[in-house]
Design a protein around this motif. Structure first.
Motif, short mmCIF file in Angstrom:
data_model
loop_
_atom_site.label_atom_id
_atom_site.label_comp_id
_atom_site.label_asym_id
_atom_site.label_seq_id
_atom_site.Cartn_x
_atom_site.Cartn_y
_atom_site.Cartn_z
N THR A 168 -2.24 -1.30 9.01
CA THR A 168 -1.08 -0.45 9.32
C THR A 168 -1.45 0.39 10.53
OG1 THR A 168 -1.74 1.47 8.00
CG2 THR A 168 -0.60 -0.33 6.84
N ASP A 169 -0.55 1.26 10.94
CA ASP A 169 -0.84 2.14 12.07
C ASP A 169 -2.10 2.97 11.84
OD1 ASP A 169 1.49 1.21 13.24
OD2 ASP A 169 2.71 2.87 12.48
N ALA A 170 -2.37 3.31 10.59
CA ALA A 170 -3.53 4.14 10.27
C ALA A 170 -4.83 3.44 10.67
CB ALA A 170 -3.54 4.47 8.78
N GLY A 171 -4.89 2.13 10.50
CA GLY A 171 -6.09 1.39 10.86
C GLY A 171 -6.30 1.30 12.35
N VAL A 172 -5.21 1.31 13.09
CA VAL A 172 -5.29 1.19 14.55
C VAL A 172 -5.95 2.43 15.16
CG1 VAL A 172 -3.94 0.84 16.66
CG2 VAL A 172 -3.29 -0.34 14.56
N LYS A 173 -5.96 3.55 14.43
CA LYS A 173 -6.61 4.76 14.93
C LYS A 173 -8.08 4.51 15.21
CE LYS A 173 -3.57 8.10 12.62
NZ LYS A 173 -3.50 9.19 11.60
N ASN A 174 -8.70 3.58 14.49
CA ASN A 174 -10.12 3.28 14.70
C ASN A 174 -10.34 2.26 15.82
OD1 ASN A 174 -11.14 4.95 12.58
ND2 ASN A 174 -10.39 3.44 11.10
N ILE A 175 -9.27 1.74 16.37
CA ILE A 175 -9.36 0.77 17.47
C ILE A 175 -9.08 1.45 18.80
CG2 ILE A 175 -8.29 -1.33 18.44
CD1 ILE A 175 -7.77 -2.24 15.58
N LYS A 176 -8.33 2.54 18.78
CA LYS A 176 -7.85 3.17 20.02
C LYS A 176 -8.97 3.69 20.90
CE LYS A 176 -7.09 7.84 18.13
NZ LYS A 176 -8.00 8.53 19.06
N ASP A 177 -10.16 3.90 20.34
CA ASP A 177 -11.27 4.43 21.14
C ASP A 177 -12.21 3.34 21.67
OD1 ASP A 177 -10.47 7.10 20.86
OD2 ASP A 177 -11.44 7.24 18.90
N LEU A 178 -11.87 2.08 21.42
CA LEU A 178 -12.68 0.96 21.94
C LEU A 178 -12.26 0.71 23.38
CD1 LEU A 178 -12.61 -1.42 18.83
CD2 LEU A 178 -14.38 0.23 19.48
N SER A 179 -12.70 1.58 24.26
CA SER A 179 -12.16 1.66 25.63
C SER A 179 -12.51 0.47 26.50
CB SER A 179 -12.65 2.94 26.29
OG SER A 179 -14.07 2.99 26.31
N SER A 180 -13.44 -0.37 26.08
CA SER A 180 -13.82 -1.53 26.89
C SER A 180 -12.94 -2.75 26.64
CB SER A 180 -15.29 -1.91 26.63
OG SER A 180 -16.16 -0.88 27.04
#
Length: 578
Positions: free
Chosen positions: A484-496
């Motif tokens: 869900t959107d909540a899980g995407v919060k842990n992906i948003k900082d994968l800046s590469s």
């Protein structure tokens, strides 16, 4: 010779290398397809270049390109300047037949019109006006006919010529090539009009080193005209199903050959016997040929062979003991053959092996210990095999492994713990439903990963916490439906990240696009089969590098994406729905 802007002529032909151990199953989604089109740079980037002061040369090139329609000729400018101007006009697709006229008699050396819109016979007169200066020419995908090609008769110093997908050029047009004895590279892919008779025009190209005739179905019998080409090092006749054993006989005398590609031809074990004399051959691609393991006896004479592709052939365990004689091999592709664990004992002696593809073979856990001594192995493809968790401990010592594909296997979360010591691993494919959050947790020590494929894995919002360990990820696929959107919060900082596939996660909303709006390096994004709406597209405006966007089965249509493309995403060249 050639200015700082000239392209290297050996790069003029875009050769397709053989499958060197990587999975053939990478097209699971539209976003996974790397795009062939070049990124279009906005004119302002030339002028400002990220806010830095442009050089005088850059300003000169920019201003001339902007006012190109005002110039009747540029022949008074130095050649290197003209070369840069035309390169920029072609790259930005601002060159027209009218503005091309200004480059008449400019002594240009390298012209790359590959796939350029509208290029045809009428453009060729200006191209030919470069005469002896012209060294490389790419007109692939154009509408040039035999008549247009004839204009090149005075371009005597031409070294590289790319005619790929020029389906209006026939044997007659190739007659003009006969006297271009300086040609070193010639590519003529996918042409139905080129025949064995037309190949006689190649017999005088004594300096030819690279020849590409992929997907030319009429060349059977024409390879005899190559016999005198003593400098020929690379020959590509992939996907020419007209090629038979008889066509291999004239190749026996071309001992300069280093690369030979004959995939999807009708060459059998008998035809391979003619290749034994090619003692400089390093690459041989026979994918899809009707050969058996019996051909290995002939191949064992090739003591310089480094790359061998025998995928999709008729190989069985019978005769595979001959593999042990191919001691020089670095890359071996045996995917999609009816071979089993028995093959592995014959591969354990190939100590120089760096890439091994056993995709869809009947390989299980029991004999994997035969691979444990292949310390140089960097790439291992075990997709769609019977390999499970018990066999992975045999791989734990392959510390140089950089790429591992375990998709569609029976490996479980418990087995993934045995991979924790593979510190050099960069690419890991775990496309399998039995992989869960626990399996992802077992991989957190693999901090060097740049590609992680969890396409069908059952990863939940909680499991995405473990993704924080992979700071170097450039490609990520999590498509099991548990996010869900909540899980995407842990992906948003994968800046590469440059490629992100979150398709099939039906609960994702516009909030997801807002969260990933900071991933400005993204080139490819797929959020298909989600609750994304047209309103959420505004969050994608910061993603200026985006070239591919896939939002199929979402609450929007092609017109919504086109508006975004026109206003904010100038580099977007592929999108779905379209």
């Amino acid at each position: 010779m050639g200015g700082v802007c000239s392209r290297k002529r050996e790069q003029q032909v875009n050769e397709e290398s053989i499958n060197r151990g990587l999975s053939v199953r990478y097209f699971k989604s539209g976003s996974s397809k790397w795009l062939g089109s070049s990124i279009l740079r906005a004119p302002s980037d030339i002028k400002l270049r990220n806010g830095k002061c442009p050089s005088l040369m850059e300003l000169c090139i920019y201003n001339i390109c902007e006012d190109m329609d005002q110039y009747k000729t540029l022949s008074m400018l130095p050649r290197d300047i003209n070369q840069q101007i035309i390169n920029e006009l072609i790259r930005s697709q601002r060159l027209t037949e009218l503005t091309l006229e200004a480059f008449r008699d400019c002594d240009l050396q390298d012209l790359d019109f590959g796939e350029y819109p509208g290029f045809g016979d009428s453009w060729m007169d200006v191209v030919a006006s470069q005469e002896a200066s012209l060294l490389s020419l790419d007109i692939s995908g154009s509408d040039v006919t035999d008549s247009g090609l004839m204009n090149l008769k005075d371009c005597k110093n031409l070294q590289a010529l790319n005619l790929n997908y020029c389906d209006q050029i026939s044997d007659h047009g190739l007659e003009c090539i006969r006297y271009h004895s300086n040609l070193t590279t010639l590519s003529f892919r996918r042409n139905n009009c080129f025949t064995a008779k037309g190949m006689s025009a190649l017999s005088g190209l004594v300096n030819l080193s690279k020849l590409d005739l992929e997907r030319c179905p009429g060349i059977h019998g024409g390879l005899v005209y190559l016999k005198g080409l003593s400098k020929l090092e690379s020959l590509n006749i992939n996907c020419c199903n007209c090629i038979t054993d008889a066509d291999m006989k004239p190749l026996a005398g071309i001992t300069s050959l280093k690369e030979l590609q004959i995939s999807s031809s009708k060459v059998t074990d008998y035809g391979v016997t003619f290749l034994k004399a090619l003692n400089k051959l390093t690459l041989l691609n026979m994918e899809g040929c009707p050969v058996t393991a019996a051909c290995l006896e002939s191949l064992s004479a090739l003591t310089t062979l480094l790359y061998l592709n025998l995928s999709r052939c008729n190989l069985t365990d019978d005769g595979c003991e001959e593999f042990s004689r191919l001691q020089t091999l670095k890359v071996l592709n045996l995917g999609f053959n009816e071979i089993s664990d028995a093959i592995l004992v014959h591969l354990k002696g190939l100590k120089k092996l760096e890439s091994l593809n056993l995709d869809s073979c009947r390989i299980g856990d029991e004999e994997l210990y035969n691979l444990s001594g292949l310390q140089h192995l960097k790439c291992l493809e075990l997709s769609d095999t019977e390999v499970g968790s018990n066999g992975l401990h045999h791989l734990s010592g392959l510390t140089n492994l950089e790429s591992l594909n375990l998709s569609f296997t029976v490996v479980t979360d418990a087995g993934l713990k045995k991979l924790s010591g593979l510190s050099f691993l960069k690419s890991l494919n775990l496309d399998a439903r039995q992989i869960t959050d626990a399996g992802l947790a077992a991989l957190t020590s693999l901090t060097g990963l740049t590609h992680l494929d969890l396409f069908c894995a059952r990863i939940t919002d909680s499991g995405t916490n473990y993704l924080r360990s992979f700071k170097n990820l450039r490609s990520l696929e999590v498509c099991g439906g548990g996010l869900t959107d909540a899980g995407v919060k842990n992906i948003k900082d994968l800046s590469s990240l440059t490629m992100l596939n979150l398709s099939q996660n039906h609960h994702l909303t516009d909030r997801t696009l807002e969260l990933i709006s900071g991933l400005t390096d993204l080139v490819s994004l797929n959020v298909s089969s989600s609750r994304i709406t047209a309103g959420g597209l505004n969050h994608l405006k910061p993603l200026k590098n985006l070239r591919s966007l896939t939002l199929e089965s979402c609450k929007l249509n092609a017109s919504d994406i086109k508006k975004l493309q026109a206003s904010d995403l100038p580099n977007l060249v592929s999108f779905r729905p379209e």
